[in-house]
Design an enzyme around this catalytic site. Structure first.
Site, PDB file in Angstrom:
ATOM      1  N   PRO A  75       5.938 -20.122  -5.871  1.00 51.02           N
ATOM      2  CA  PRO A  75       6.567 -19.552  -6.904  1.00 51.02           C
ATOM      3  C   PRO A  75       5.580 -19.824  -8.126  1.00 51.02           C
ATOM      4  CG  PRO A  75       7.695 -21.506  -6.217  1.00 51.02           C
ATOM      5  CD  PRO A  75       6.893 -21.195  -4.992  1.00 51.02           C
TER       6      PRO A  75
ATOM      7  N   GLU B 124       8.678 -29.677  -0.097  1.00 54.34           N
ATOM      8  CA  GLU B 124       8.356 -29.732  -1.521  1.00 54.34           C
ATOM      9  C   GLU B 124       6.995 -29.263  -1.725  1.00 54.34           C
ATOM     10  OE1 GLU B 124      11.856 -30.909  -1.047  1.00 54.34           O
ATOM     11  OE2 GLU B 124      11.093 -30.701  -3.630  1.00 54.34           O
TER      12      GLU B 124
END
Ligand code: ADE
Length: 237
Positions: free
Chosen positions: A92, A119
């Site tokens: 992202p 993560e």
């Protein structure tokens, strides 16, 4: 064109690659998609690919070693092409995928896609492999796999011969005109009281073309005025 997808979940691509336009493009050897599992490259005796972050915090990070070794293995495959590959990491935090980027990638012979999970990746994967980072939008997915499929999907439909009709991606939204696509209708002429616009039935190609151009512009003004601004900036400079 060749895609190499590096992931912890190669099975996620099974159904996607086995159907419709992708399946046909693969069967016709217009594109190939090779899947690589980071787990096959871990040197950990328990087959672990992840570990806890230094400094603490939630979740696990994918370790450097399986990713570097996997990418090196991918690059060792001789695919008879001397162009350097385009290495992309889905995150992202990357540049936003749009039609222009899809078109640029469609000119490459070989694209390697790195799918992160958990993560994320150890930062040294970014520093050492220097992938181009690509995001499919301002939201967070559980991993890069779905984003990788989005990249593949948007690129493959632009490859010559993939779509039945050579011109059919030319009129997609965001394509040459930079505008959204016009509305389309098929039979019947009337459905639940809703009728097909007369102009589409008349058979006058010029009028149809004019109507479609107007509809495209009107839709884009209503829904995505930012695209028109972008278009006039592009035209000006
Ligand atoms: N991985 C997680 N979220 C993502 C996004 N929005 N785009 C690309 N890769 C991602």
């Amino acid at each position: 064109m060749r895609f190499d997808v590096c992931t912890l979940f190669p099975e996620m691509f099974e159904s996607y690659l086995g159907q419709s336009i992708l399946k046909r493009a693969i069967d016709r050897e217009l594109v190939s998609v090779h899947r690589w599992d980071f787990r096959d490259y871990t040197d950990d005796k328990h087959n672990k690919v992840d570990d806890r972050p230094f400094g603490g915090g939630p979740g696990m990070l994918i370790r450097c070693q399986p990713v570097f070794d996997c990418v090196e293995a991918v690059r060792q495959v001789d695919d008879e092409n001397d162009e350097p590959d385009e290495l992309i990491s889905l995150t992202p935090q990357g540049e936003r995928l749009d039609q222009q980027l899809a078109a640029e990638l469609a000119t490459r012979k070989r694209v390697i896609l790195l799918c992160g999970r958990y993560e994320g990746f150890d930062e040294r994967i970014r520093l050492g492999l220097k992938p181009r980072e690509v995001s499919i939008g301002d939201f967070v997915l559980n991993g890069g796999e779905v984003a990788a499929m989005v990249v593949i999907d948007s690129v493959v439909r632009l490859l010559p011969g993939v779509l039945g009709d050579e011109t059919s991606s030319k009129y997609d939204s965001f394509s040459e005109s930079g505008l959204l696509e016009y509305p389309q209708y098929t039979r019947p002429r009337e459905y639940r009281g809703m009728t097909v616009p007369e102009v589409l039935i008349g058979g006058n190609h010029e009028e149809v073309a004019r109507w479609r151009a107007e509809q495209s512009l009107q839709r884009t003004k209503e829904r995505r005025a930012d695209l028109i601004q972008q278009q006039s900036q592009d035209d000006a400079g």
